[in-house]
Enzyme design. Structure first.
Site, PDB file in Angstrom:
ATOM      1  N   GLY A  60      34.054  53.629  33.585  1.00 33.79           N
ATOM      2  CA  GLY A  60      35.078  52.559  33.840  1.00 33.79           C
ATOM      3  C   GLY A  60      35.661  51.862  32.551  1.00 33.79           C
ATOM      4  CD  GLN A  65      36.343  47.919  28.597  1.00 31.16           C
ATOM      5  OE1 GLN A  65      36.387  48.083  29.748  1.00 31.16           O
ATOM      6  NE2 GLN A  65      35.505  48.530  27.726  1.00 31.16           N
ATOM      7  CB  CYS A 110      30.185  47.762  27.202  1.00 31.25           C
ATOM      8  SG  CYS A 110      31.880  47.283  27.257  1.00 31.25           S
ATOM      9  CG  LEU A 111      33.990  52.922  27.000  1.00 30.47           C
ATOM     10  CD1 LEU A 111      35.276  53.247  28.026  1.00 30.47           C
ATOM     11  CD2 LEU A 111      33.487  54.159  26.500  1.00 30.47           C
ATOM     12  CG  HIS A 153      30.377  47.054  32.886  1.00 35.74           C
ATOM     13  ND1 HIS A 153      29.120  47.034  32.370  1.00 35.74           N
ATOM     14  CD2 HIS A 153      31.454  47.166  32.394  1.00 35.74           C
ATOM     15  CE1 HIS A 153      29.536  47.042  30.872  1.00 35.74           C
ATOM     16  NE2 HIS A 153      30.893  47.194  31.139  1.00 35.74           N
ATOM     17  CD  GLU A 154      34.718  48.666  33.795  1.00 35.27           C
ATOM     18  OE1 GLU A 154      35.400  47.977  32.811  1.00 35.27           O
ATOM     19  OE2 GLU A 154      33.697  49.417  33.179  1.00 35.27           O
ATOM     20  CG  HIS A 157      35.119  44.483  30.688  1.00 32.48           C
ATOM     21  ND1 HIS A 157      34.847  43.824  29.458  1.00 32.48           N
ATOM     22  CD2 HIS A 157      34.428  45.450  30.790  1.00 32.48           C
ATOM     23  CE1 HIS A 157      33.901  44.782  28.877  1.00 32.48           C
ATOM     24  NE2 HIS A 157      33.784  45.790  29.807  1.00 32.48           N
TER      25      HIS A 157
END
Length: 188
Positions: A60, A65, A110-111, A153-154, A157
Site C-alpha cells: 500500500g 507519502q 512503511c515505505l 495503515h494507509e 496516513h
C-alpha cells in the site's frame, strides 16, 4: 512513475497532516495520482521492476507519502500473497469494525520509514469500508486479515498517523487483548 526518491520520509511535515477530501468528479491530476500510486505497489511486488528501479516492496501507499495531502491511497495484493485485491481508495472511510483486534506478528513496516520499528500494532480484525474508485464510483467492501490491516495503515496516513504511534512504548510486544496474530511477508 513513482520511485523511492519521490516517497517522503518520517519527519516530513506532510506525513503528520490530515489530508484533504478529494473533490468529485476527480480531476485528471487526481486520477493520474491514483493510478501512479497503484502502479507503484504493483511494480514494487515485481522482482524485475524492484531490481531495475531499486523499489522497496509494499502492498500500500498513500498520497501523503508522495507529499500530496489528499485522501487517496492504493492497495495491491497478488494471488501469491493468498489475497487477490487491487484497489484505489478515494475519500475512504471505515463504516464498521469488529471488536476483535488483529496485528502482524512480525510488526508493520512503511515505505516512509527507513528503520525497523519493532512492536505489535493493534488494528481491527475485520472492517467494512466505503470509498470511491478512480472513476468516482462509490464502493463498499468487507476486509479481514492482512488487507484489513493494510487498509487501516494507509487510512492512518490520511489522518497524519504513523504505524508506530500505535505501538505500546513501554512494552512493544505486550499481548494485545482479544487479538489474533497474522503472519505476513511484505512491507506496507
Amino acid at each position: 512513475m513513482i520511485l523511492m526518491k519521490d516517497i517522503i520520509r518520517e519527519g516530513h511535515p506532510t506525513l503528520r497532516k490530515r489530508a484533504e477530501e478529494v473533490q468529485l468528479p476527480l480531476s485528471e491530476d487526481d486520477k493520474k495520482l491514483a493510478q501512479d500510486l497503484l502502479e507503484y505497489v504493483i511494480n514494487s511486488q515485481n522482482d524485475e521492476m524492484i531490481e531495475k528501479y531499486d523499489l522497496r516492496p509494499g502492498v500500500g501507499i498513500a498520497a501523503p507519502q508522495v507529499n500530496v495531502a489528499k485522501r487517496i491511497f492504493a492497495l495491491h495484493f497478488d494471488e501469491e500473497s493468498g489475497e487477490n485485491l487491487s484497489m484505489i481508495a478515494i475519500n475512504p472511510k471505515i463504516v464498521s469494525h469488529s471488536v476483535e483486534k488483529a496485528y502482524l506478528s512480525s510488526g508493520e513496516g512503511c515505505l516512509s520509514v527507513d528503520r525497523a520499528i519493532p512492536g505489535y500494532v493493534p488494528r481491527y480484525a475485520r472492517i467494512s469500508v466505503k470509498a470511491f474508485d478512480a472513476e468516482g464510483n462509490e464502493f463498499k467492501m468487507r476486509l479481514k486479515g492482512l488487507p484489513a490491516i493494510a487498509f487501516q495503515h494507509e487510512l492512518d496516513h490520511l489522518n497524519g498517523v504513523m504505524f508506530f504511534d500505535h505501538i505500546n512504548p513501554d512494552n512493544p510486544f505486550a499481548e494485545i487483548e482479544n487479538a489474533i496474530p497474522i503472519a505476513r511477508e511484505t512491507e506496507e
